[in-house]
Design an enzyme around this catalytic site. Structure first.
Site, PDB file in Angstrom:
ATOM      1  N   TYR A 172      27.514  29.789  17.403  1.00 22.13           N
ATOM      2  CA  TYR A 172      28.555  29.445  16.758  1.00 22.13           C
ATOM      3  C   TYR A 172      28.406  30.005  15.257  1.00 22.13           C
ATOM      4  O   TYR A 172      27.304  29.472  14.755  1.00 22.13           O
ATOM      5  CB  TYR A 172      28.839  28.102  16.995  1.00 22.13           C
ATOM      6  CG  TYR A 172      30.074  27.419  16.084  1.00 22.13           C
ATOM      7  CD1 TYR A 172      31.258  28.092  16.410  1.00 22.13           C
ATOM      8  CD2 TYR A 172      29.748  26.545  15.011  1.00 22.13           C
ATOM      9  CE1 TYR A 172      32.274  27.571  15.510  1.00 22.13           C
ATOM     10  CE2 TYR A 172      30.892  26.323  14.219  1.00 22.13           C
ATOM     11  CZ  TYR A 172      32.172  26.361  14.330  1.00 22.13           C
ATOM     12  OH  TYR A 172      33.039  26.236  13.483  1.00 22.13           O
ATOM     13  N   LYS A 186      37.065  20.534  20.055  1.00 23.35           N
ATOM     14  CA  LYS A 186      37.588  21.555  21.015  1.00 23.35           C
ATOM     15  C   LYS A 186      38.286  20.872  22.258  1.00 23.35           C
ATOM     16  O   LYS A 186      38.991  20.250  22.233  1.00 23.35           O
ATOM     17  CB  LYS A 186      36.590  22.613  21.166  1.00 23.35           C
ATOM     18  CG  LYS A 186      35.797  22.777  19.795  1.00 23.35           C
ATOM     19  CD  LYS A 186      36.683  23.696  18.848  1.00 23.35           C
ATOM     20  CE  LYS A 186      35.895  23.875  17.610  1.00 23.35           C
ATOM     21  NZ  LYS A 186      34.539  24.309  17.533  1.00 23.35           N
ATOM     22  N   ARG A 220      30.208   2.290   9.430  1.00 24.48           N
ATOM     23  CA  ARG A 220      29.269   3.236   9.516  1.00 24.48           C
ATOM     24  C   ARG A 220      28.218   3.319  10.536  1.00 24.48           C
ATOM     25  O   ARG A 220      27.695   4.100  11.218  1.00 24.48           O
ATOM     26  CB  ARG A 220      28.599   3.641   8.193  1.00 24.48           C
ATOM     27  CG  ARG A 220      27.295   4.743   8.410  1.00 24.48           C
ATOM     28  CD  ARG A 220      27.140   5.242   7.164  1.00 24.48           C
ATOM     29  NE  ARG A 220      26.794   4.425   6.091  1.00 24.48           N
ATOM     30  CZ  ARG A 220      25.938   3.736   5.780  1.00 24.48           C
ATOM     31  NH1 ARG A 220      24.874   3.646   6.630  1.00 24.48           N
ATOM     32  NH2 ARG A 220      25.548   2.982   4.921  1.00 24.48           N
ATOM     33  N   ASP A 271      24.585  23.126  23.433  1.00 25.06           N
ATOM     34  CA  ASP A 271      25.958  22.846  22.802  1.00 25.06           C
ATOM     35  C   ASP A 271      26.712  23.369  23.932  1.00 25.06           C
ATOM     36  O   ASP A 271      26.898  24.275  24.616  1.00 25.06           O
ATOM     37  CB  ASP A 271      25.981  23.785  21.517  1.00 25.06           C
ATOM     38  CG  ASP A 271      27.244  23.541  20.880  1.00 25.06           C
ATOM     39  OD1 ASP A 271      28.484  23.336  21.771  1.00 25.06           O
ATOM     40  OD2 ASP A 271      27.659  23.721  19.873  1.00 25.06           O
TER      41      ASP A 271
HETATM   42  C1  LIG Z   1      33.446  24.465  16.621  1.00 23.83           C
HETATM   43  C2  LIG Z   1      31.929  24.631  17.238  1.00 23.83           C
HETATM   44  C3  LIG Z   1      31.136  23.819  16.407  1.00 23.83           C
HETATM   45  C4  LIG Z   1      31.068  23.009  15.249  1.00 23.83           C
HETATM   46  O1  LIG Z   1      32.150  21.933  15.489  1.00 23.83           O
HETATM   47  P1  LIG Z   1      33.325  21.207  14.080  1.00 23.83           P
HETATM   48  O2  LIG Z   1      33.771  20.371  14.902  1.00 23.83           O
HETATM   49  O3  LIG Z   1      34.073  22.375  13.751  1.00 23.83           O
HETATM   50  O4  LIG Z   1      32.180  20.963  13.180  1.00 23.83           O
HETATM   51  C5  LIG Z   1      29.779  23.821  17.144  1.00 23.83           C
HETATM   52  N1  LIG Z   1      29.546  24.300  18.236  1.00 23.83           N
HETATM   53  C6  LIG Z   1      30.551  25.121  18.990  1.00 23.83           C
HETATM   54  C7  LIG Z   1      30.382  25.928  19.893  1.00 23.83           C
HETATM   55  C8  LIG Z   1      31.873  25.091  18.587  1.00 23.83           C
HETATM   56  O5  LIG Z   1      32.768  25.901  19.052  1.00 23.83           O
END
Ligand SMILES: *Cc1c(COP(=O)(O)O)cnc(C)c1O
Length: 378
Positions: A98, A195, A46, A170
Site C-alpha cells: 500500500y 475499508k 486514550r 496486512d
Molecule cells: C488504506 C490502507 C491502509 C491505510 O489505512 P488508513 O485507514 O487509510 O490509514 C493500509 N493498508 C492497506 C492495504 C490499505 O488499503
C-alpha cells in the site's frame, strides 16, 4: 461459531440500564473512581473505552486472535506495530505494498534507524536471501495493491519462524471473511478498518490483532503510549459496519468476478488482474490460502483507444476516488493517485503503469455496473 454469527454478536455490550440491543457510545474522556484504586476497568479514553473494547473483541474473534487494538487509522495501527522495533533493526517487505505504508517505511522510520528491504515477495527464495543478522520483522501484504499479486503465507511465515522474526500480515484487502493469516502462523494481523471491515466509506480506522499475549501486552502499551487509539464515535460506526461483513463480501466478490470477466473480453482492455480469474498466474496458491477472491480488481487500459480521463468522465456509478472497500463502486488511477507517493522508480519496480486502473467494486447490481463500464469504454 461461524464468522457471520461472530460479526453480529461478538463484543456487543447490550446496555442493561435500558435493555438496548446494541452497544452504546461512551463519549467521555475520563471515568470517575469509586475510591482510590477502585474503578470499573476504565480511567481515561486514550487508554480504554467500553465502545472501543466492544469493537476490539469483535475484530479479534473474526481473525481468531487473542486480542485486538482499534486505532485511529490503518496507518496508526502500522505505526504502532513497527514501533515494536528499535534503531538498528531491519524489516523485509514487498515492493508493491500500500502506497501509504511504503511512504512510512521509506521516508519516516528510516529516520529513526529502522531499515527496510522492499522486494518481490512472490519469490520465496528472495525473501530467504534477504534475512540478515539484524532482521526482526517480515511485513506481508497479500493480495497486493493494486496488482493483486499473491504472497505465499505459509512459506514466508515459515521463514519468519525459522529466523525468530515477527510476521505481520496486512489483511485489509480480503478481510477475515476470505483470509485468516493466523491459520498460517502469523504473529500479528493489521487492518485498515476504513475499508471492508467498516465498509460504508464513512469513517477512518485501523486495527492490530495479536496472535499471542506477549505481543498483545506490548502492542497495547504502544497504542496507549503513542496515542493512536480510535475515538468512541468512530469505533461505534465500525462496530455497526462490521456486522454485515459476510453478506457484503459475498456481494463484492460476485460483482467483481462478473466485471473482471467482462473486462477480460473487452477490446480496449489489455490485461485484467483479479484473483478469481483462471488467467491469474498464481491460481493454485490462491486456492490454497484464500477462501474467496475479494472485491478489488485492476486492469490495463489500452490508452491508444480510450484515455483514462475519457473513461473516468463517462462513468455514472463509479466515483473517481481513492480508498476502497465501501458499498459504492470506486475507480482510480494508482500512478497519479493512491500510489503517487511511491515515485516513478518505485511505481515501475512494482509493475504499475500510466495505464493501470484500480477498481473497488461495490455491491450495486452487476448488470448496471457492467453497462456503465461498457458505455465509458466504448
Ligand atoms: C488504506 C490502507 C491502509 C491505510 O489505512 P488508513 O485507514 O487509510 O490509514 C493500509 N493498508 C492497506 C492495504 C490499505 O488499503
Amino acid at each position: 461459531m461461524g464468522l457471520r454469527t461472530n460479526s453480529v454478536h461478538k463484543g456487543v455490550y447490550k446496555d442493561g440500564s435500558y435493555n438496548s440491543v446494541t452497544t452504546p457510545i461512551y463519549p467521555t474522556s475520563t471515568f470517575y473512581f469509586d475510591g482510590l484504586g477502585k474503578n470499573k476497568g476504565y480511567d481515561y479514553t486514550r487508554s480504554g473505552n467500553p465502545t472501543r473494547t466492544a469493537l476490539e473483541e469483535n475484530i479479534a474473534a473474526l481473525e481468531g486472535g487473542v486480542g485486538a487494538s482499534a486505532t485511529a487509522t490503518g496507518m496508526a495501527a502500522i505505526t504502532a506495530v513497527v514501533s515494536l522495533l528499535k534503531a538498528g533493526d531491519h524489516v523485509i517487505t514487498g515492493d508493491d505494498i500500500y502506497g501509504g505504508t511504503y511512504r512510512l517505511f521509506d521516508q519516516v522510520f528510516p529516520k529513526f534507524g529502522i531499515e527496510f528491504s522492499f522486494l518481490n515477495m512472490r519469490d520465496v527464495n528472495a525473501v530467504k536471501a534477504a534475512v540478515k543478522e539484524n532482521t526482526k520483522m517480515i511485513w506481508i501484504e497479500t493480495p497486493s495493491n493494486p496488482l493483486l499479486n499473491i504472497v505465499d503465507l505459509e512459506a514466508v511465515i515459515a521463514i519468519a519462524k525459522e529466523n525468530k522474526l515477527i510476521s505481520v500480515v496486512d489483511n485489509t484487502f480480503l478481510s477475515p471473511y476470505f483470509q485468516k493469516p493466523f491459520e498460517f502462523g502469523a504473529d500479528i494481523v493489521v487492518h485498515s478498518t476504513t475499508k471492508y471491515i467498516n465498509g460504508h466509506s464513512d469513517v477512518v480506522g485501523g486495527a492490530i490483532v495479536y496472535g499471542n499475549k506477549d505481543l498483545e501486552e506490548r502492542g497495547r502499551f504502544l497504542v496507549n503510549a503513542l496515542g493512536v487509539s480510535e475515538s468512541p464515535f468512530d469505533a461505534w460506526l465500525v462496530l455497526r459496519g462490521v456486522k454485515t461483513l459476510g453478506p457484503r463480501m459475498e456481494a463484492h466478490q460476485a460483482n467483481a468476478l462478473a466485471i473482471a470477466e467482462f473486462l477480460e473480453g473487452h477490446k480496449n482492455v489489455k490485461k485484467v488482474y483479479y484473483p478469481g480469474l483462471k488467467s491469474h498466474p498464481q491460481h493454485d496458491l490462491i486456492k490454497k490460502q484464500m477462501k474467496g477472491f475479494g472485491g478489488m480488481l485492476s486492469f490495463e487500459l489500452d490508452t491508444e483507444k480510450v484515455s483514462c480521463d475519457h473513461l473516468f468522465h463517462h462513468l455514472e456509478y463509479f466515483c473517481l476516488a481513492e480508498s476502497l472497500g465501501g458499498v459504492e463502486s470506486l475507480i482510480e488511477h494508482p500512478w497519479l493517485m493512491s500510489h503517487a507517493s511511491m515515485g516513478e522508480k518505485g511505481l515501475r519496480a512494482s509493475g504499475i503503469t500510466e495505464e493501470t486502473i484500480r477498481v473497488s467494486v461495490g455491491i450495486e447490481d452487476a448488470k448496471d455496473l457492467i453497462a456503465d463500464l461498457e458505455k465509458a469504454l466504448n
